[in-house]
Design an enzyme around this catalytic site. Structure first.
Site, short mmCIF file in Angstrom:
data_model
loop_
_atom_site.label_atom_id
_atom_site.label_comp_id
_atom_site.label_asym_id
_atom_site.label_seq_id
_atom_site.Cartn_x
_atom_site.Cartn_y
_atom_site.Cartn_z
N LYS A 1 -21.59 2.79 -2.24
CA LYS A 1 -22.42 3.35 -3.31
C LYS A 1 -23.16 4.60 -2.82
O LYS A 1 -23.16 5.64 -3.47
CB LYS A 1 -23.40 2.30 -3.83
CG LYS A 1 -24.25 2.78 -5.00
CD LYS A 1 -25.26 1.73 -5.44
CE LYS A 1 -24.61 0.55 -6.10
NZ LYS A 1 -25.61 -0.40 -6.66
N GLU B 1 -21.17 0.75 8.60
CA GLU B 1 -19.84 0.22 8.91
C GLU B 1 -18.76 0.96 8.13
O GLU B 1 -17.73 1.36 8.68
CB GLU B 1 -19.78 -1.28 8.58
CG GLU B 1 -20.71 -2.14 9.41
CD GLU B 1 -22.05 -2.36 8.74
OE1 GLU B 1 -22.73 -3.33 9.10
OE2 GLU B 1 -22.43 -1.56 7.85
N GLY C 1 -23.67 -5.42 -5.26
CA GLY C 1 -22.39 -5.37 -4.56
C GLY C 1 -21.56 -6.62 -4.75
O GLY C 1 -20.34 -6.55 -4.98
N ARG C 2 -22.18 -7.80 -4.67
CA ARG C 2 -21.43 -9.05 -4.78
C ARG C 2 -21.02 -9.36 -6.21
O ARG C 2 -20.33 -10.36 -6.45
CB ARG C 2 -22.23 -10.19 -4.17
CG ARG C 2 -23.60 -10.40 -4.80
CD ARG C 2 -24.45 -11.32 -3.94
NE ARG C 2 -25.81 -11.49 -4.42
CZ ARG C 2 -26.82 -10.67 -4.17
NH1 ARG C 2 -26.61 -9.57 -3.47
NH2 ARG C 2 -28.03 -10.92 -4.63
N GLU D 1 -25.80 -15.01 -0.54
CA GLU D 1 -26.62 -13.80 -0.59
C GLU D 1 -27.51 -13.83 -1.82
O GLU D 1 -28.61 -13.29 -1.81
CB GLU D 1 -25.73 -12.55 -0.58
CG GLU D 1 -26.51 -11.27 -0.27
CD GLU D 1 -25.58 -10.10 0.03
OE1 GLU D 1 -25.28 -9.88 1.22
OE2 GLU D 1 -25.17 -9.41 -0.93
N HIS E 1 -5.78 -31.51 6.40
CA HIS E 1 -5.40 -31.73 7.80
C HIS E 1 -6.37 -31.04 8.74
O HIS E 1 -6.04 -30.78 9.89
CB HIS E 1 -3.97 -31.24 8.03
CG HIS E 1 -2.96 -31.99 7.22
ND1 HIS E 1 -2.29 -33.09 7.72
CD2 HIS E 1 -2.54 -31.85 5.94
CE1 HIS E 1 -1.49 -33.57 6.79
NE2 HIS E 1 -1.61 -32.83 5.69
N LYS F 1 -29.73 -4.79 10.30
CA LYS F 1 -29.15 -3.45 10.19
C LYS F 1 -30.08 -2.40 10.79
O LYS F 1 -29.65 -1.49 11.51
CB LYS F 1 -28.84 -3.13 8.72
CG LYS F 1 -27.65 -3.90 8.17
CD LYS F 1 -27.59 -3.87 6.65
CE LYS F 1 -27.36 -2.51 6.09
NZ LYS F 1 -27.18 -2.53 4.62
#
Length: 558
Positions: free
Chosen positions: A211, A217, A272-273, A358, A389, A509
């Site tokens: 954005k 990152e 964002g999510r 979050e 399993h 961060k």
């Protein structure tokens, strides 16, 4: 920060009634509940917007449901839903509207933020995305050397990665198989190196999703991608043909070398999510085409309308959220296992981890007071039958109680022999086994030696939901994602927390920015962290200095 006044959760009449009710039902076994009510499996199930929801295998009675629904009413859930859909700034710590529901609103509908209808803006961006994705899919869009694009790499992190990669994997059946899709998020250089190792830069398009266009990152990976492309393409003008941006920062996008005509916008009222159906979904649209993408949006919108209008007793996300409250706050469970019996949904639990944790991993209420109860549980899971399993042993016979969400589809996308019959037999069997278990008497009746009876006894009484849909389609995926979005909102409303901020990701961060400068300055810098952090930085600095110039790690063959 705007403060919101409300009655503390633990002072609500319904909460106090639930506290009194819990001891009466906590020891009830699902075997007895089903034996006493032979129609329970039919009665405690509902169907809406193409999803059949079986909640009969939960440790609840009719009185439990009545009190949970009363709790939703007393918590002001209806007014909070209405406020979200009206575009009010219910994200109080950031003073923002919360309008992911606008991203899937059909043309002609309206949602206003600060007096402006945002739906036309949404469709302008969707139309721009459709035009671009059609050009990529048809081969009309050419790279710098005239070759068509065959590889698309989405570079983002958090919601800018988890949503697109989940959607691509979920809808891979519908994707254009001549195109290769990769997703890079981790700042670990291995992620980028492996994603590009076998690709031709002349045929590769990067979608940079940030954005602000400043996310550490994402922009580190973006600059590495530009270097990788230009090493082959040479001409800086090539960036404009091999990079596009999903951003709102036109200045930084242009500075990077991307033509701002190929910048796809979204808004600060999209978290964002909650953004996979915005321009963040550009890679999804390229993969499945604009028509299928709009089918997915329709699925989202159908669930939105159901959540907005259905009475709480027949409201899928509300019931789902209330059951989560029941286990989290009264039984003291701490996790929810999400178990899709559909291989295409293998990344769905990972996507839900961000959406749920979050959103509701919060320790203060909307008015800034410390909570006195548990909020967001841990979400995790793997697709069936793989998980059977792996970790199902703990779910069945471990000492921890957890709720399980099973997701299954009646029709397979890749019918092969009896595979799908076996798959569905397993999901139905697991839900049954969790609920009813196997008593010591039943184990003995099978001829089991007495010394093995305890180990082969299953307590049962392990709760689960089962969501059953006809087929995994783009529309079905939209419905499922919106179902969890609104369940998260329901839980957050009852806990009185802000489900739409994420301040918890900021501290680490900020510290990382400080530490990277210290690492790069080398051993002469005066470190002022705790003794553990100082020692770790110094150890890394020594290792880095000793290994400087080594292109390959040494191999110990001994």
């Amino acid at each position: 920060m705007t403060t919101t006044k409300f009655t503390p959760l633990t002072q609500l009449a319904a909460w106090k009634s639930l506290e009194a009710h819990y001891p009466k039902v906590c020891e009830l076994h699902l075997r007895k509940l089903f034996a006493d009510d032979p129609k329970r499996g039919e009665r405690m199930a509902m169907e809406a917007v193409g999803i059949y929801f079986d909640y009969s295998k939960h440790r609840i009675t009719d009185e439990t449901l009545k009190l949970l629904l009363q709790l939703a009413e007393e918590s002001g859930l209806k007014s909070r839903i209405d406020a979200m859909f009206r575009g009010e700034k219910i994200n109080v710590t950031e003073n923002r509207a919360v309008l992911h529901v606008a991203l899937r609103m059909p043309k002609g509908k309206s949602i206003f933020v600060d007096g402006e209808d945002v739906v036309p803006e949404v469709h302008t961006v969707l139309d721009k995305m459709a035009h671009f994705s059609d050009r990529i899919r048809s081969g009309e869009w050419k790279g710098h050397t005239g070759k068509p694009i065959r590889n698309i790499i989405n570079i983002g992190i958090g919601g800018s990665d988890l949503g697109p990669v989940m959607a691509y994997e979920a809808l891979r059946h519908y994707s254009k198989h001549e195109l290769t899709f990769r997703f890079v998020s981790n700042i670990d250089g291995t992620d980028f190196a492996e994603a590009t190792r076998d690709l031709d830069p002349e045929e590769t398009l990067f979608i940079i999703s940030s954005k602000t266009f400043t996310t550490l990152e994402t922009m580190t990976n973006a600059h590495t991608a530009r270097d990788w492309a230009l090493k082959n393409l040479k001409d800086p003008a090539a960036v404009a043909r091999h990079f596009v941006a999903v951003s709102t920062n036109a200045g930084e996008v242009a500075k990077f070398g991307i033509d701002t005509a190929n910048m796809f916008e979204f808004w600060d009222w999209v978290g964002g999510r909650y953004s996979m159906d915005s321009a963040i979904g550009l890679s999804t649209m390229i993969a499945i085409g604009s028509d299928a993408f709009h089918e997915m949006l329709d699925g989202f919108h159908q669930m939105d309308e159901h959540f907005r209008t259905a009475p709480f007793e027949n409201n899928l996300p509300v019931l789902m959220g209330l059951l989560a409250i029941w286990y989290n706050n009264f039984f003291g469970t701490e996790t929810v296992a999400v178990l899709p019996y559909e291989q295409y949904l293998k990344r769905f639990p990972a996507y839900l981890q961000q959406l749920t944790m979050e959103s509701n991993g919060k320790h203060v209420t909307l008015d800034g007071k410390e909570v006195s109860y548990q909020t967001g549980p841990i979400y995790w899971g793997e697709p069936g039958t793989n998980g059977q399993h792996s970790f199902y042993q703990l779910i069945h016979q471990g000492t921890k109680l957890m709720a399980c969400d099973f997701i299954a589809f009646a029709q397979p996308l890749n019918p092969l022999g009896r595979h799908h019959d076996l798959l569905l037999a397993n999901v139905f069997a697991q839900a049954e086994a969790l609920a009813f278990g196997k008593t010591a008497e039943e184990v003995r009746a099978e001829g089991t030696p007495e010394r093995l009876v305890p180990a082969r006894t299953f307590e049962g009484n392990r709760p689960s939901s089962l969501f059953f849909l006809e087929r995994l389609t783009p529309m079905a995926l939209g419905k499922l994602v919106a179902l969890y979005e609104h369940s998260v909102f329901t839980q957050g409303t009852i806990w009185g927390i802000d489900s739409f901020d994420q301040w918890g990701v900021e501290l680490g961060k900020a510290l990382a920015v400080r530490i990277i400068s210290e690492i790069e300055k080398g051993s002469e810098v005066d470190l002022k962290h705790d003794s553990s952090t100082n020692t770790l930085i110094q150890r890394y600095q020594r290792s880095k200095e000793q290994g400087h110039g080594n292109k390959k790690p040494s191999v110990n063959s001994g």
